[in-house]
Design a protein around this motif. Sequence first.
Motif, PDB file in Angstrom:
ATOM      1  N   GLN A   1       0.854  -1.193   0.000  1.00 12.18           N
ATOM      2  CA  GLN A   1       0.000   0.000   0.000  1.00 12.18           C
ATOM      3  C   GLN A   1       0.886   1.237   0.000  1.00 12.18           C
ATOM      4  O   GLN A   1       1.737   1.394   0.889  1.00 12.18           O
ATOM      5  N   ASP A   2       0.696   2.087  -1.004  1.00 13.92           N
ATOM      6  CA  ASP A   2       1.288   3.415  -0.974  1.00 13.92           C
ATOM      7  C   ASP A   2       0.568   4.144   0.162  1.00 13.92           C
ATOM      8  O   ASP A   2      -0.667   4.104   0.231  1.00 13.92           O
ATOM      9  N   TRP A   3       1.315   4.782   1.074  1.00 17.44           N
ATOM     10  CA  TRP A   3       0.712   5.176   2.357  1.00 17.44           C
ATOM     11  C   TRP A   3       1.359   6.469   2.843  1.00 17.44           C
ATOM     12  O   TRP A   3       2.282   6.453   3.661  1.00 17.44           O
ATOM     13  N   HIS A   4       0.864   7.597   2.286  1.00 16.31           N
ATOM     14  CA  HIS A   4       1.544   8.882   2.506  1.00 16.31           C
ATOM     15  C   HIS A   4       0.859   9.752   3.564  1.00 16.31           C
ATOM     16  O   HIS A   4      -0.377   9.850   3.573  1.00 16.31           O
ATOM     17  N   PRO A   5       1.662  10.457   4.379  1.00 20.97           N
ATOM     18  CA  PRO A   5       1.083  11.505   5.226  1.00 20.97           C
ATOM     19  C   PRO A   5       0.646  12.686   4.352  1.00 20.97           C
ATOM     20  O   PRO A   5       1.150  12.851   3.240  1.00 20.97           O
TER      21      PRO A   5
ATOM     22  N   ASP B   1      -2.195  14.773  -4.848  1.00 20.41           N
ATOM     23  CA  ASP B   1      -2.316  14.094  -3.543  1.00 20.41           C
ATOM     24  C   ASP B   1      -2.949  12.724  -3.782  1.00 20.41           C
ATOM     25  O   ASP B   1      -3.965  12.624  -4.468  1.00 20.41           O
ATOM     26  N   HIS B   2      -2.357  11.690  -3.217  1.00 18.39           N
ATOM     27  CA  HIS B   2      -2.886  10.339  -3.430  1.00 18.39           C
ATOM     28  C   HIS B   2      -2.530   9.452  -2.242  1.00 18.39           C
ATOM     29  O   HIS B   2      -1.538   9.695  -1.552  1.00 18.39           O
ATOM     30  N   CYS B   3      -3.329   8.430  -2.024  1.00 12.89           N
ATOM     31  CA  CYS B   3      -3.051   7.409  -1.001  1.00 12.89           C
ATOM     32  C   CYS B   3      -2.670   8.032   0.342  1.00 12.89           C
ATOM     33  O   CYS B   3      -1.680   7.628   0.970  1.00 12.89           O
TER      34      CYS B   3
ATOM     35  N   LEU C   1      10.382  11.493   2.446  1.00  9.87           N
ATOM     36  CA  LEU C   1      10.992  10.447   1.620  1.00  9.87           C
ATOM     37  C   LEU C   1       9.907   9.670   0.895  1.00  9.87           C
ATOM     38  O   LEU C   1       8.983   9.160   1.522  1.00  9.87           O
ATOM     39  N   ASP C   2      10.031   9.575  -0.439  1.00  8.51           N
ATOM     40  CA  ASP C   2       9.051   8.804  -1.209  1.00  8.51           C
ATOM     41  C   ASP C   2       9.555   7.378  -1.351  1.00  8.51           C
ATOM     42  O   ASP C   2      10.734   7.077  -1.098  1.00  8.51           O
ATOM     43  N   SER C   3       8.687   6.477  -1.724  1.00  9.70           N
ATOM     44  CA  SER C   3       9.087   5.085  -1.921  1.00  9.70           C
ATOM     45  C   SER C   3       8.271   4.477  -3.033  1.00  9.70           C
ATOM     46  O   SER C   3       7.073   4.262  -2.890  1.00  9.70           O
TER      47      SER C   3
HETATM   48 ZN    ZN Z   1       2.843   7.608  -3.980  1.00  6.03          ZN
END
Ligand code: ZN
Length: 210
Positions: free
Chosen positions: A51-55, A86-88, A118-120
């Motif tokens: 799961q892409d899971w961003h603040p 903005d996503h996930c 930091l992106d992943s």
């Molecule tokens: Zn993403």
Amino acid sequence: MTIDADRGALLVVDVQNDFCPGGALAVPGGDEVIGPINRLIPAFRHVVLSQDWHPADHVSFASNWPGHAPYELVEAEGIQQLLWPDHCVQGSRGAEFRAGLDADRASLVLRKGARSRLDSYSVLFENDRTTKTGLDGWLRSLGVEELWLCGLASDYCVFYSAMDARKLGFGVVVVRDAVRGVDLPPGGVDRAFEAMRGAGVRFVESGHVA
Ligand code: ZN
Ligand code: VGL
């Protein structure tokens, strides 16, 4: 191609609402991967869902870069960062798995991109290319040697996951009809497949799997 249920693991990458039609970062045909993926899941003992899971204040969101728009390239913490809508966002509906995905048999749900700065893309290393997600150790401790990749997007998270997995010495199979790409910038999907092929990734159609 034959699945070895014990040595192989199925990695279902980011099949989340925001990457499906109607979502914030919709991948064309994104929901079409669900049928093939659901048919593959019972053939594996080890199934991982990412799961892409961003603040909300995530570095990859153009909304957090005044004067910048989605799909522009910027530099953050010395890393080239492509900006996205903005996503996930953690806990949002867009971050949930797409309805219809058979998530129940997964033994691990891996969340990534959870740090603000930091992106992943990859399920193995974050975008600084050194911070591990921990998945590598999980897989090795179970004796997994081959990763079967499916999900979204074939030119971002699936692509980076496949390349990292090859670097770490895993065999990698990408299930062609079980991935879809963003194709931004245009041609990105073709280039991703070319690079994966060059790195020794194998490709299969889900209907040709035993
Ligand atoms: Zn993403
Ligand atoms: C992804 C762009 C931004 C992906 C995630 O899952 O491929 N793409 N965040």
